[in-house]
Motif scaffolding. Structure first.
Motif, short mmCIF file in Angstrom:
data_model
loop_
_atom_site.label_atom_id
_atom_site.label_comp_id
_atom_site.label_asym_id
_atom_site.label_seq_id
_atom_site.Cartn_x
_atom_site.Cartn_y
_atom_site.Cartn_z
N THR A 35 43.06 37.55 44.93
CA THR A 35 41.64 37.90 44.83
C THR A 35 41.29 38.28 43.39
OG1 THR A 35 41.54 38.66 47.12
CG2 THR A 35 39.85 39.48 45.63
N ARG A 38 41.13 35.14 41.21
CA ARG A 38 39.93 34.32 41.48
C ARG A 38 38.69 34.95 40.86
NH1 ARG A 38 42.33 33.92 46.54
NH2 ARG A 38 40.93 35.51 47.40
N ARG A 416 32.35 41.74 40.85
CA ARG A 416 31.95 40.55 41.60
C ARG A 416 30.60 40.00 41.14
NH1 ARG A 416 35.41 39.62 46.29
NH2 ARG A 416 34.26 37.66 46.38
N GLU A 424 34.92 43.81 51.12
CA GLU A 424 35.40 42.81 52.07
C GLU A 424 36.47 43.45 52.92
OE1 GLU A 424 37.59 39.44 50.51
OE2 GLU A 424 38.00 40.52 48.65
N TRP A 426 39.78 42.66 55.73
CA TRP A 426 40.73 41.67 56.22
C TRP A 426 41.51 42.26 57.38
CZ3 TRP A 426 40.70 36.68 54.80
CH2 TRP A 426 40.03 36.36 53.60
#
Length: 434
Positions: A35, A38, A416, A424, A426
């Motif tokens: 993450t 990215r 971001r 987020e 998960w």
């Protein structure tokens, strides 16, 4: 980047094999690293990583080691020096039993996983690791294990707040009447009061399979059959919802009809010992209010009475009684209500209240505030657990077993490219047996 995980419940292994393997954390850190990379490629500015261990990381209650010591030297006893010595032994056993996992969690994560910086670790105690905060010797062990600077005589904070990420979090047991005995000021001394949940976990949940194991030792069963039965009873604390524990017991009886009487005798023996503990009797007296016909003491006593007498009723009548008790106990979601109340006194920049404790991952929008300054959302999130859970079927007596992993990540605006802190979640489940 701020990442929260909780309820890992590492144990010393004496009450069963429940520990999360190190490979699970390698999966976790690879995901965090992926993450971060990215976001960097997309122009995000990830300069830091913080990892919050949000309570119940070290499980000092789910162990049989306490039974080697007198009641006075157990967490609900009065011998503080003895409790400290025994708790330190259990904590050392937990760290040794999970040395691969802790070697990873406290190691050089930047180098091993290519993170943009070495993560800052933050530890918030829960109810199962309450003793880790009671004594400096245990605090030092926790800090060394997780690669956190030692705090000396300072206790751990019982909450974490970061307005840049819009986050306020605590373990959440503060809103569980059976696992927090303190008041609303949340002072250190209040966190150190022993809740009834401590002896419930050890004297009931951990003792029952121990007693049953002793009774079946001489029976003509294979080692595999004995092991499977003990494992199933050691998993009582993983049953969800927790109100389904009686159904789990009935399920085990039906699968082992030849051992029905021995199981029932074991349950009676364990509950009898529990109810005769001085601490438990004092807790009942303190919490039993004649003006309230469904106070905390009544709730525990009614459930234990049902367990003690489950041999006297047919299964269908037992379940009917259980449903009546469930309706009395599950009128509201205390954690949802608590999260909503948190916002009444939090910094206006906080958008996310996060708890653990329940083992149920959640993401709930509580409120939307719109005014001349724009739109503000208030969320409640729960970090779930990494433990195995046994989930009851909605129909029939069956259960499904799942391995779980949950984490929640938060991002600053610049990380971001948003005009508000974002998040987020998960959650993963793995089914490997039935």
């Amino acid at each position: 980047m701020l990442v929260l995980i909780s309820d890992l419940h590492f144990t010393d292994g004496t009450a069963g094999k429940h520990n999360v393997p190190a490979d699970a954390f390698r999966i976790f850190f690879r995901a965090v690293s992926g993450t971060a990379k990215r976001l960097k490629r997309a122009g995000g500015k990830i300069r830091e990583i913080k990892i919050v261990f949000l309570g119940d990381i070290f499980d000092l209650l789910r162990t049989e080691t306490w039974f080697e010591h007198p009641v006075s030297e157990r967490p609900w006893g009065g011998d503080s020096e003895g409790i400290e010595k025994n708790a330190a032994t259990i904590l050392d056993g937990i760290i040794k039993e999970n040395q691969d996992a802790f070697g990873l969690l406290g190691g050089d994560l930047k180098r091993e996983f290519g993170l943009p910086s070495e993560p800052e670790r933050i530890y918030v105690p829960g109810n199962h690791d309450r003793l880790c905060d009671r004594y400096q010797t245990l605090r030092d062990r926790v800090c060394d294990c997780l690669n956190i600077p030692r705090r000396g005589s300072l206790p751990f904070e019982h909450y974490f707040e970061d307005v840049d990420y819009g986050v306020f979090c605590r373990h959440g047991h503060e809103y569980d009447q059976f696992n927090y005995e303190g008041g609303l000021s949340y002072e250190y001394d209040e966190y150190m009061r022993v809740p009834i949940g401590d002896p419930i976990t050890t004297e009931l949940i951990s003792r029952l399979p121990r007693v049953l194991k002793g009774k079946i030792e001489s029976l003509p069963l294979t080692a595999e059959e004995k092991g499977r039965l003990v494992r199933n009873f050691r998993d009582i604390d993983n049953v969800r919802p927790f109100s389904a524990v009686l159904e789990w017991l009935l399920y085990q009886v039906k699968r082992n009809l030849s051992l029905k009487e021995m199981i029932e005798v074991s349950v009676d023996e364990v509950i009898g010992k529990f109810n005769n503990l001085d601490f438990v009797r004092a807790w009942y007296r303190h919490h039993d209010r004649w003006t309230d016909w469904c106070d905390e003491a009544d709730k525990i006593q009614s459930v234990l009475w049902l367990y003690e007498h489950f041999r006297a009723f047919p299964s269908h009548r037992l379940l009917a009684h259980l449903m009546q008790i469930k309706r009395r106990l599950s009128e509201r979601d205390d954690f949802l209500e608590a999260a909503y109340r948190e916002y009444l006194h939090l910094d206006s920049r906080i958008s996310y209240v996060v708890y653990g404790h329940t083992h149920e991952p959640r993401r709930v929008l509580l409120d939307v505030v719109e005014n001349e300054r724009g739109r503000k959302e208030h969320f409640y999130l729960n970090t779930g657990t990494w433990r195995v859970t046994h989930q009851k079927a909605t129909k029939g007596p069956g259960f499904m077993s799942l391995k779980n992993m949950t984490w929640v990540a938060f991002y600053k605006k610049e990380e971001r490219g948003t005009d508000f802190p974002s998040f987020e979640t998960w959650t993963g489940s793995l089914k490997t047996a039935r």
